[in-house]
Design an enzyme around this catalytic site. Sequence first.
Site, PDB file in Angstrom:
ATOM      1  N   CYS A   1      45.355  41.566  38.642  1.00  0.00           N
ATOM      2  CA  CYS A   1      45.009  42.911  38.972  1.00  0.00           C
ATOM      3  C   CYS A   1      45.143  43.055  40.437  1.00  0.00           C
ATOM      4  O   CYS A   1      45.736  42.065  40.922  1.00  0.00           O
ATOM      5  CB  CYS A   1      43.926  43.709  38.402  1.00  0.00           C
ATOM      6  SG  CYS A   1      42.262  42.950  38.991  1.00  0.00           S
ATOM      7  N   THR A   2      44.525  44.001  41.018  1.00  0.00           N
ATOM      8  CA  THR A   2      44.513  44.080  42.543  1.00  0.00           C
ATOM      9  C   THR A   2      43.222  43.061  43.384  1.00  0.00           C
ATOM     10  O   THR A   2      43.855  42.309  43.894  1.00  0.00           O
ATOM     11  CB  THR A   2      44.299  45.634  42.852  1.00  0.00           C
ATOM     12  OG1 THR A   2      45.169  46.374  42.235  1.00  0.00           O
ATOM     13  CG2 THR A   2      44.483  45.599  44.453  1.00  0.00           C
ATOM     14  N   GLY A   3      42.033  43.341  43.138  1.00  0.00           N
ATOM     15  CA  GLY A   3      41.289  42.600  43.698  1.00  0.00           C
ATOM     16  C   GLY A   3      40.343  41.672  43.090  1.00  0.00           C
ATOM     17  O   GLY A   3      39.519  40.914  43.322  1.00  0.00           O
ATOM     18  N   ASN A   4      40.915  41.580  41.525  1.00  0.00           N
ATOM     19  CA  ASN A   4      40.096  40.522  40.646  1.00  0.00           C
ATOM     20  C   ASN A   4      38.696  40.614  40.847  1.00  0.00           C
ATOM     21  O   ASN A   4      37.884  39.725  40.498  1.00  0.00           O
ATOM     22  CB  ASN A   4      40.621  39.107  41.225  1.00  0.00           C
ATOM     23  CG  ASN A   4      40.271  38.070  39.968  1.00  0.00           C
ATOM     24  OD1 ASN A   4      39.765  36.902  40.336  1.00  0.00           O
ATOM     25  ND2 ASN A   4      40.488  38.381  38.755  1.00  0.00           N
ATOM     26  N   THR A   5      38.289  42.053  40.598  1.00  0.00           N
ATOM     27  CA  THR A   5      36.917  42.361  40.345  1.00  0.00           C
ATOM     28  C   THR A   5      36.496  43.393  39.230  1.00  0.00           C
ATOM     29  O   THR A   5      35.295  43.489  38.863  1.00  0.00           O
ATOM     30  CB  THR A   5      36.245  42.926  41.751  1.00  0.00           C
ATOM     31  OG1 THR A   5      36.688  44.170  42.005  1.00  0.00           O
ATOM     32  CG2 THR A   5      36.206  41.807  42.849  1.00  0.00           C
ATOM     33  N   CYS A   6      37.700  43.812  38.844  1.00  0.00           N
ATOM     34  CA  CYS A   6      37.382  44.867  37.609  1.00  0.00           C
ATOM     35  C   CYS A   6      38.313  44.210  36.365  1.00  0.00           C
ATOM     36  O   CYS A   6      37.725  44.003  35.497  1.00  0.00           O
ATOM     37  CB  CYS A   6      37.824  46.317  38.186  1.00  0.00           C
ATOM     38  SG  CYS A   6      36.894  46.731  39.446  1.00  0.00           S
ATOM     39  N   ARG A   7      39.410  45.208  36.493  1.00  0.00           N
ATOM     40  CA  ARG A   7      40.270  44.914  35.068  1.00  0.00           C
ATOM     41  C   ARG A   7      40.430  43.301  35.012  1.00  0.00           C
ATOM     42  O   ARG A   7      40.448  42.920  33.766  1.00  0.00           O
ATOM     43  CB  ARG A   7      41.795  45.471  35.527  1.00  0.00           C
ATOM     44  CG  ARG A   7      41.525  47.140  35.570  1.00  0.00           C
ATOM     45  CD  ARG A   7      42.849  47.723  35.866  1.00  0.00           C
ATOM     46  NE  ARG A   7      42.992  47.592  37.162  1.00  0.00           N
ATOM     47  CZ  ARG A   7      43.947  48.077  37.814  1.00  0.00           C
ATOM     48  NH1 ARG A   7      44.998  48.811  37.210  1.00  0.00           N
ATOM     49  NH2 ARG A   7      44.414  47.904  39.171  1.00  0.00           N
TER      50      ARG A   7
ATOM     51  N   ASP B   1      42.624  52.026  36.152  1.00  0.00           N
ATOM     52  CA  ASP B   1      41.941  51.542  37.225  1.00  0.00           C
ATOM     53  C   ASP B   1      40.615  52.053  37.413  1.00  0.00           C
ATOM     54  O   ASP B   1      40.461  53.011  37.923  1.00  0.00           O
ATOM     55  CB  ASP B   1      42.874  51.305  38.451  1.00  0.00           C
ATOM     56  CG  ASP B   1      41.781  50.426  39.762  1.00  0.00           C
ATOM     57  OD1 ASP B   1      40.944  49.915  39.419  1.00  0.00           O
ATOM     58  OD2 ASP B   1      42.761  50.410  40.755  1.00  0.00           O
TER      59      ASP B   1
END
Length: 150
Positions: free
Chosen positions: A8-14, A118
């Site tokens: 994903c983008t920041g590797n903290t959610c999805r 997201d």
Amino acid sequence: MTRVLFVCTGNTCRSPMAEAILKSKEIPGVEVKSVGVFASEGQSASTYATEVLSDHGIQHNHSSRPLLKEDVDWATHIFTMTEGHKGAILQLYPHAKDKISTLKEFVLDDNNNRDVIDPFGGTKDTYLETFQELKDLIDKLADKLSKHEK
């Protein structure tokens, strides 16, 4: 051995939620990691991502990592959360095009919307909605991977 990399983008959610959900299925012969195309090193998963996973009986210790060539080389399957993530990886690692797809593209026949919601900056309900979407997709993915490993 099947090696799945969620991006994903920041590797903290999805991607950490996807990683945790698939790991919780304990499919023999399947290894799972997650990274972010714009992640910084060492951040924990977002509070709501951790809470929603825990609410569903999934414990996951997470530390964010940026995407590296070693990750691309390690993976047999790279599943992105959006078309944008897929495009970014393809620009950097065109040699890996045969193993990169959005998660939705791999498990669904619907080619209209290939992006996973997201939840970043949203409420816990937003994270729950993303969790449910990921869980449904990963249930289908797990079936495919289980059949592939047999």
